[in-house]
Design a protein around this motif. Structure first.
Motif: not given
Length: 164
Positions: A116-132
């Motif tokens: 999973v790769f996220g936004n160029e500035v904000r990265g992966i949202p915490s709610v999605l990070r928690a699913k990793c």
């Protein structure tokens, strides 16, 4: 389709809220070269075709045809795909600078894996990070705190392929 003799386990990519059409095209090209099985696009990540089904020239310019070779899917909220893949035995690895993150070189692909790769500035949202299940990061040695997401994808995906 990846060479199954080379790829012991399939690898897929999820791009969530990656804004730059050039980064998306570059990640398509890199993913195809690395043998990625499929790319999922969520949030406002642009797809190779617009909502009318027309091919986007900007993605074509950087993907150089990889957008036609690599299966991709524009999805709604990524939690559904993540839940389905986890149920099917896939590992979910977020690529993000985080206190939980390990050095990307310590991540070994031992089963089908979604990166999973996220936004160029904000990265992966915490709610999605928690699913990793795992978070990985590339250690920075200079003054810059991060790399371009398409560069990160290349480094991480080729390392993952080599770790098979």
């Amino acid at each position: 389709m990846p060479d199954t003799l080379y790829m012991q386990f399939p690898i897929s990519v999820l791009l969530h809220n990656v804004r730059s059409i050039h980064n998306v095209g570059s990640i398509f090209r890199t993913s195809e070269a690395a043998g990625v099985e499929k790319i999922y696009l969520s949030g406002y990540t642009p797809a190779p075709t617009d909502r009318f089904g027309r091919k986007r020239k900007d993605i074509k310019k950087t993907a150089l045809g990889a957008e036609n070779m690599l299966p991709w899917e524009k999805i709604g909220p990524p939690s559904g795909v993540i839940a389905k893949l986890k149920k099917d035995g896939w590992a979910v690895v977020g690529v993000e600078q985080d206190t939980r993150a390990i050095d990307y070189r310590k991540c070994t692909v031992r089963k089908p894996t979604l990166f999973v790769f996220g936004n160029e500035v904000r990265g992966i949202p915490s709610v999605l990070r928690a699913k990793c299940e795992t978070l990985v990061e590339i250690p920075m040695h200079g003054k810059k705190e991060s790399l371009n997401v398409s560069v990160v994808a290349g480094i991480v995906l080729f390392r993952a392929v080599d770790s098979h």
